[in-house]
Design a protein around this motif. Structure first.
Motif, PDB file in Angstrom:
ATOM      1  N   GLU A   1      -0.300  -4.206  -4.654  1.00 52.11           N
ATOM      2  CA  GLU A   1      -1.382  -4.610  -3.740  1.00 52.11           C
ATOM      3  C   GLU A   1      -2.117  -3.385  -3.185  1.00 52.11           C
ATOM      4  O   GLU A   1      -3.346  -3.379  -3.113  1.00 52.11           O
TER       5      GLU A   1
ATOM      6  N   LYS B   1       5.545  -5.475  -5.567  1.00 53.97           N
ATOM      7  CA  LYS B   1       4.349  -6.238  -5.194  1.00 53.97           C
ATOM      8  C   LYS B   1       3.515  -5.502  -4.144  1.00 53.97           C
ATOM      9  O   LYS B   1       2.284  -5.455  -4.237  1.00 53.97           O
ATOM     10  N   LYS B   2       4.192  -4.910  -3.165  1.00 54.88           N
ATOM     11  CA  LYS B   2       3.507  -4.151  -2.120  1.00 54.88           C
ATOM     12  C   LYS B   2       2.745  -2.970  -2.713  1.00 54.88           C
ATOM     13  O   LYS B   2       1.592  -2.711  -2.350  1.00 54.88           O
ATOM     14  N   GLU B   3       3.382  -2.244  -3.597  1.00 60.28           N
ATOM     15  CA  GLU B   3       2.748  -1.094  -4.234  1.00 60.28           C
ATOM     16  C   GLU B   3       1.567  -1.535  -5.097  1.00 60.28           C
ATOM     17  O   GLU B   3       0.528  -0.865  -5.115  1.00 60.28           O
TER      18      GLU B   3
ATOM     19  N   VAL C   1       9.818  -7.036  -3.951  1.00 59.31           N
ATOM     20  CA  VAL C   1       8.897  -6.937  -2.811  1.00 59.31           C
ATOM     21  C   VAL C   1       8.213  -5.566  -2.805  1.00 59.31           C
ATOM     22  O   VAL C   1       6.998  -5.471  -2.589  1.00 59.31           O
TER      23      VAL C   1
END
Length: 158
Positions: A106, A102-104, A99
Motif C-alpha cells: 500500500e 500488504k502495508k508495504e 499484514v
C-alpha cells in the motif's frame, strides 16, 4: 501512473511433522529450517504508453504453510495443549507477515502514484527496491520477535 494491488487472503498449506511424544516432535521440528512460513509470491505486470508506464499491477498469491503433527490424535491432553498453544501463536505470527506485506504494498502504491509519469527503467528499479525493502521489514519483524518466540511460538515439553 495507476497502480492496482491484487492481494488476496493467504492460501493455507501444510507440512507434516512426526513425533510420538512432545519431545520427539520438538526434535523433529528443530531439524526443519522453519516451523511456519509466509510467502507473498508477488509478481508485476504493466502497460506502457508513449514510453511511460501507465498501469502497474502488483499481483500476489500469498500462502501460509503450517505444520501438522502426524501423531496428534495419540498425544496426551497436556501435549495437545502445548501443541495447540504453539500452533496458534505461530499462525498469528505468519499472518502478521501478510499484514506487513500488504502495508508495504500500500505504501509503495501511494509513492508510485504520487511520483507521476515514470519510464519503464525507473519503474523496474522502484519495483526491485520495493522487494528488498519489503523483505527488510519482514526480516526486522522476525528479528524483533525472535521468529515468533517472543510471541509465544514455544513448544512446552510437558
Amino acid at each position: 501512473m495507476k497502480v492496482t494491488l491484487k492481494i488476496p487472503k493467504p492460501a493455507s498449506n501444510k507440512w507434516t511433522v512426526k513425533g510420538k511424544t512432545i519431545e520427539d516432535l520438538f526434535k523433529n521440528l528443530k531439524k526443519h529450517k522453519w516451523w511456519g512460513r509466509y510467502r507473498s509470491h508477488s509478481e508485476c505486470s504493466y502497460k506502457k504508453k508513449d514510453g511511460v508506464v501507465s498501469d502497474f499491477i502488483l499481483k500476489a498469491k500469498p500462502e501460509i504453510i503450517m505444520p501438522v503433527w502426524a501423531n496428534y490424535s495419540k498425544a496426551s491432553k497436556e501435549e495437545k495443549k502445548s501443541w495447540d498453544d504453539m500452533w496458534k501463536a505461530l499462525k498469528k505470527h505468519e499472518e502478521n507477515h501478510h499484514v506487513i506485506f500488504k502495508k508495504e504494498a500500500e505504501a509503495w502504491k501511494k509513492a508510485m502514484e504520487k511520483a507521476g509519469d515514470l519510464d519503464e527503467a525507473k519503474v523496474i528499479k522502484a519495483w526491485n527496491k520495493f522487494g528488498k525493502e519489503a523483505q527488510g521489514k519482514q526480516d526486522a519483524y522476525d528479528k524483533k520477535s525472535d521468529h515468533g518466540i517472543k510471541e509465544g511460538v514455544i513448544l512446552n515439553q510437558v
